[in-house]
Design a protein around this motif. Structure first.
Motif, PDB file in Angstrom:
ATOM      1  N   LEU A 352       0.731  -1.143   0.050  1.00  0.00           N
ATOM      2  CA  LEU A 352       0.048   0.063  -0.073  1.00  0.00           C
ATOM      3  C   LEU A 352       0.836   1.151  -0.154  1.00  0.00           C
ATOM      4  N   ALA A 353       2.084   1.192   0.632  1.00  0.00           N
ATOM      5  CA  ALA A 353       2.956   2.492   0.588  1.00  0.00           C
ATOM      6  C   ALA A 353       3.429   2.495  -0.762  1.00  0.00           C
ATOM      7  N   PHE A 354       3.740   1.584  -1.500  1.00  0.00           N
ATOM      8  CA  PHE A 354       4.229   1.503  -2.725  1.00  0.00           C
ATOM      9  C   PHE A 354       3.060   2.238  -3.717  1.00  0.00           C
ATOM     10  N   MET A 355       2.070   1.734  -3.523  1.00  0.00           N
ATOM     11  CA  MET A 355       0.997   2.358  -4.289  1.00  0.00           C
ATOM     12  C   MET A 355       0.794   3.971  -4.059  1.00  0.00           C
ATOM     13  N   ALA A 356       0.749   4.373  -2.888  1.00  0.00           N
ATOM     14  CA  ALA A 356       0.787   5.650  -2.478  1.00  0.00           C
ATOM     15  C   ALA A 356       2.048   6.488  -2.995  1.00  0.00           C
ATOM     16  N   ALA A 357       3.226   5.935  -3.052  1.00  0.00           N
ATOM     17  CA  ALA A 357       4.283   6.755  -3.227  1.00  0.00           C
ATOM     18  C   ALA A 357       4.591   6.702  -4.654  1.00  0.00           C
ATOM     19  N   VAL A 358       4.311   5.709  -5.436  1.00  0.00           N
ATOM     20  CA  VAL A 358       4.560   5.478  -6.873  1.00  0.00           C
ATOM     21  C   VAL A 358       3.399   5.241  -7.824  1.00  0.00           C
ATOM     22  N   THR A 359       2.672   4.427  -7.430  1.00  0.00           N
ATOM     23  CA  THR A 359       1.712   3.788  -8.606  1.00  0.00           C
ATOM     24  C   THR A 359       0.660   4.926  -8.776  1.00  0.00           C
ATOM     25  N   LEU A 360      -0.011   5.419  -7.791  1.00  0.00           N
ATOM     26  CA  LEU A 360      -0.940   6.342  -7.640  1.00  0.00           C
ATOM     27  C   LEU A 360      -0.674   7.546  -8.459  1.00  0.00           C
ATOM     28  N   PRO A 361       0.594   8.385  -8.064  1.00  0.00           N
ATOM     29  CA  PRO A 361       1.158   9.425  -8.668  1.00  0.00           C
ATOM     30  C   PRO A 361       1.245   9.445 -10.055  1.00  0.00           C
ATOM     31  N   LEU A 362       1.814   8.080 -10.400  1.00  0.00           N
ATOM     32  CA  LEU A 362       2.293   7.831 -11.939  1.00  0.00           C
ATOM     33  C   LEU A 362       1.063   7.895 -12.618  1.00  0.00           C
ATOM     34  N   ASP A 363      -0.083   7.074 -12.091  1.00  0.00           N
ATOM     35  CA  ASP A 363      -1.384   7.063 -12.779  1.00  0.00           C
ATOM     36  C   ASP A 363      -2.092   8.432 -13.027  1.00  0.00           C
ATOM     37  N   ILE A 364      -1.730   9.078 -11.930  1.00  0.00           N
ATOM     38  CA  ILE A 364      -2.469  10.691 -12.016  1.00  0.00           C
ATOM     39  C   ILE A 364      -1.866  11.396 -13.025  1.00  0.00           C
ATOM     40  N   ALA A 365      -0.333  11.240 -13.156  1.00  0.00           N
ATOM     41  CA  ALA A 365       0.673  12.175 -14.101  1.00  0.00           C
ATOM     42  C   ALA A 365       0.197  11.537 -15.367  1.00  0.00           C
ATOM     43  N   LEU A 366       0.020  10.368 -15.767  1.00  0.00           N
ATOM     44  CA  LEU A 366       0.019   9.912 -17.074  1.00  0.00           C
ATOM     45  C   LEU A 366      -1.544  10.470 -17.469  1.00  0.00           C
ATOM     46  N   LEU A 367      -2.655  10.201 -16.697  1.00  0.00           N
ATOM     47  CA  LEU A 367      -4.122  10.778 -17.187  1.00  0.00           C
ATOM     48  C   LEU A 367      -4.020  12.265 -17.097  1.00  0.00           C
ATOM     49  N   ALA A 368      -3.605  12.841 -16.463  1.00  0.00           N
ATOM     50  CA  ALA A 368      -3.406  14.356 -16.777  1.00  0.00           C
ATOM     51  C   ALA A 368      -2.801  14.660 -17.860  1.00  0.00           C
ATOM     52  N   ARG A 369      -1.558  13.978 -18.234  1.00  0.00           N
ATOM     53  CA  ARG A 369      -0.817  14.519 -19.516  1.00  0.00           C
ATOM     54  C   ARG A 369      -1.741  13.995 -20.532  1.00  0.00           C
ATOM     55  N   ALA A 370      -2.461  12.955 -20.759  1.00  0.00           N
ATOM     56  CA  ALA A 370      -3.400  12.580 -21.603  1.00  0.00           C
ATOM     57  C   ALA A 370      -4.435  13.455 -21.943  1.00  0.00           C
ATOM     58  N   VAL A 371      -5.031  14.053 -20.617  1.00  0.00           N
ATOM     59  CA  VAL A 371      -5.992  14.826 -20.941  1.00  0.00           C
ATOM     60  C   VAL A 371      -5.622  16.307 -21.352  1.00  0.00           C
ATOM     61  N   ARG A 372      -4.367  16.756 -20.929  1.00  0.00           N
ATOM     62  CA  ARG A 372      -3.774  17.970 -21.662  1.00  0.00           C
ATOM     63  C   ARG A 372      -3.627  17.758 -23.004  1.00  0.00           C
ATOM     64  N   GLY A 373      -3.459  16.507 -23.555  1.00  0.00           N
ATOM     65  CA  GLY A 373      -3.007  16.034 -25.126  1.00  0.00           C
ATOM     66  C   GLY A 373      -4.248  16.249 -25.796  1.00  0.00           C
ATOM     67  N   LEU A 374      -5.549  16.413 -25.087  1.00  0.00           N
ATOM     68  CA  LEU A 374      -6.906  16.568 -25.938  1.00  0.00           C
ATOM     69  C   LEU A 374      -7.285  17.964 -26.052  1.00  0.00           C
ATOM     70  N   ALA A 375      -6.226  18.885 -25.551  1.00  0.00           N
ATOM     71  CA  ALA A 375      -6.700  20.315 -25.973  1.00  0.00           C
ATOM     72  C   ALA A 375      -6.351  20.601 -27.177  1.00  0.00           C
ATOM     73  N   PRO A 376      -6.987  21.779 -27.384  1.00  0.00           N
ATOM     74  CA  PRO A 376      -6.936  22.376 -28.961  1.00  0.00           C
ATOM     75  C   PRO A 376      -5.284  22.431 -29.554  1.00  0.00           C
ATOM     76  N   GLY A 377      -5.180  22.382 -30.726  1.00  0.00           N
ATOM     77  CA  GLY A 377      -3.598  22.499 -31.159  1.00  0.00           C
ATOM     78  C   GLY A 377      -2.655  21.237 -31.220  1.00  0.00           C
ATOM     79  N   ASN A 378      -3.390  19.901 -30.921  1.00  0.00           N
ATOM     80  CA  ASN A 378      -2.462  18.902 -30.895  1.00  0.00           C
ATOM     81  C   ASN A 378      -2.561  18.388 -32.302  1.00  0.00           C
ATOM     82  N   THR A 379      -1.717  17.607 -32.518  1.00  0.00           N
ATOM     83  CA  THR A 379      -1.997  16.776 -33.945  1.00  0.00           C
ATOM     84  C   THR A 379      -2.846  15.550 -33.846  1.00  0.00           C
ATOM     85  N   PRO A 380      -3.181  15.149 -35.037  1.00  0.00           N
ATOM     86  CA  PRO A 380      -4.127  14.070 -35.158  1.00  0.00           C
ATOM     87  C   PRO A 380      -3.587  12.864 -34.369  1.00  0.00           C
ATOM     88  N   ALA A 381      -2.373  12.654 -34.644  1.00  0.00           N
ATOM     89  CA  ALA A 381      -1.486  11.267 -33.829  1.00  0.00           C
ATOM     90  C   ALA A 381      -1.601  11.664 -32.642  1.00  0.00           C
TER      91      ALA A 381
END
Length: 422
Positions: A352-381
């Motif tokens: 559970l400590a590993f989840m709180a320190a590594v897995t959860l922050p990593l998932d949040i960072a990847l999801l946040a980056r993906a959401v930003r990638g849907l903003a206007p101005g990105n390429t189709p790819a």
């Protein structure tokens, strides 16, 4: 409507004769495992209990069974209560001319698969073949250590979405094959088995319920428990040989290297016995424990509450209060449970400590980056890449939540039914 239709115990008189469902019986140390394969329900009984089951199945009345046991052991037994307990387990078909309700058995996965179709899974030659295949792969890696890929082999494509989607597809395919190995081996032993999604702490897992394998011989039990690990090792061993004969620059070599890592990655997880992995069931069988996880958890909670009392009241009153739940266990189980409780607490806390320190922050960072990638101005790819990350990673987390909620509701329903029956 019979006496048990509303969940009340059946009335059992001294002259009653009991008709039992087809039961399997196996001796295990000082106890007997008695169970009904159709419902995957089993119970551990002392010798007198197993003897009572045999006498009842021979058509003796409740009173006559009680007399025979008294003559054999010199002890007095309440066979009427014993029959009521058997009925609660679903072992009793009829009491005199009164049929007892028989709920539908749990659904089995691949019900068309018969034991005769997969009898090969229990052949003694199969473990030898797996061992030879694994040994050949180990020798190959010792002679050519450069064949063992690093984590970068998983990044075989410059597109993150391709890596993520292909890795998820290959990983879940291997996971399904792993669970199929358990199912096939258990089915060969006559156990129906059922595959379903489940959760282990923060992990979403595929699991196979092979309850009833406890009634099989030990070799069959251990083979069923280790079948998934054997499959992963076999796949990895074959892929090592593929790497040895392919050009390192070829696509086949790169894909095989990635697949090799995906086949090996679940094996360290199997050592996390505090999450009831395949190795946990092997450990439980070898130690002769009935419920290593449940008893270990109960003992850990007891020690925790006792420690709290020590802090609040002082050492003099630390022993007051509830009894040690492990004290009722046989000596060999007691030792194993107490050691396992330490592994359970330390392993769960670290996970559970590993989840709180590594897995959860990593998932949040990847999801946040993906959401930003849907903003206007990105390429189709770029849009496609972000959408794939959201669908794959977000889908896995949603599936974990849904599965966790389903399991929680199932436990609550089972507890409600148990309370109504008492």
């Amino acid at each position: 409507m019979t006496d048990t239709a509303a969940g009340t115990p059946p009335r059992v008189g001294p002259a009653a004769r009991v008709v039992l469902h087809e039961l399997s019986v196996r001796r295990d140390r000082d106890e007997w495992i008695v169970g009904r394969m159709a419902t995957r329900t089993f119970v551990a009984l002392p010798s007198a209990g197993a003897r009572a089951v045999r006498l009842l199945s021979e058509g003796l009345s409740v009173a006559r069974t009680q007399e025979r046991l008294r003559a054999d052991t010199g002890e007095e037994f309440d066979i009427a209560d014993f029959v009521a307990d058997l009925a609660a387990l679903g072992f009793v078909a009829r009491i005199d001319d009164r049929p007892l309700p028989d709920p539908a058995p749990p659904c089995a996965s691949l019900p068309w698969l018969r034991p005769r179709h997969v009898r090969f899974a229990l052949h003694p030659v199969l473990p030898v073949a797996v061992a030879v295949l694994t040994a050949a792969a180990v020798v190959t890696l010792l002679l050519r250590p450069g064949l063992l890929p690093g984590y970068r082999a998983l990044l075989w494509s410059p597109h993150g979405s391709v890596v993520l989607l292909s890795g998820a597809a290959a990983g879940w395919t291997l996971l399904l094959a792993h669970e199929l190995a358990h199912l096939v081996t258990a089915r060969a032993a006559g156990v129906p088995g059922r595959m379903r999604l489940g959760t282990r702490l923060q992990f979403l897992v595929m699991q196979t319920d092979i309850s009833g394998i406890e009634l099989a011989p030990r070799r069959h039990r251990l083979t069923a428990y280790l079948a998934g690990i054997a499959l992963n090792l076999s796949v990895a061993s074959v892929l090592v040989q593929v790497l040895a004969v392919t050009d390192p620059a070829s696509t086949a070599h790169q894909l095989s290297a990635a697949a090799l890592l995906l086949a090996l990655m679940p094996l360290p997880f199997q050592l996390m016995v505090f999450t009831r992995t395949d190795v946990y069931f092997v450990l439980q069988d070898l130690t002769g424990c009935r419920d290593l996880y449940g008893d270990g958890l109960a003992y850990a909670r007891y020690r925790y509450r006792r420690a709290l009392r020590t802090l609040r009241r002082g050492a003099r009153t630390a022993g007051a209060g509830e009894d040690d739940p492990s004290a009722r266990l046989p000596r060999h189980e007691r030792r194993a449970v107490r050691v396992y409780s330490v592994v359970l607490v330390v392993g769960t806390a670290a996970c559970l400590a590993f989840m709180a320190a590594v897995t959860l922050p990593l998932d949040i960072a990847l999801l946040a980056r993906a959401v930003r990638g849907l903003a206007p101005g990105n390429t189709p790819a770029g849009y496609a890449d972000s959408a794939a990350v959201l669908v794959t990673l977000g889908g896995v987390n949603v599936l974990w939540l849904v599965t966790k909620w389903r399991d929680h509701r199932s436990r609550r329903r089972a507890e409600t039914v148990a309370r109504r029956g008492t």
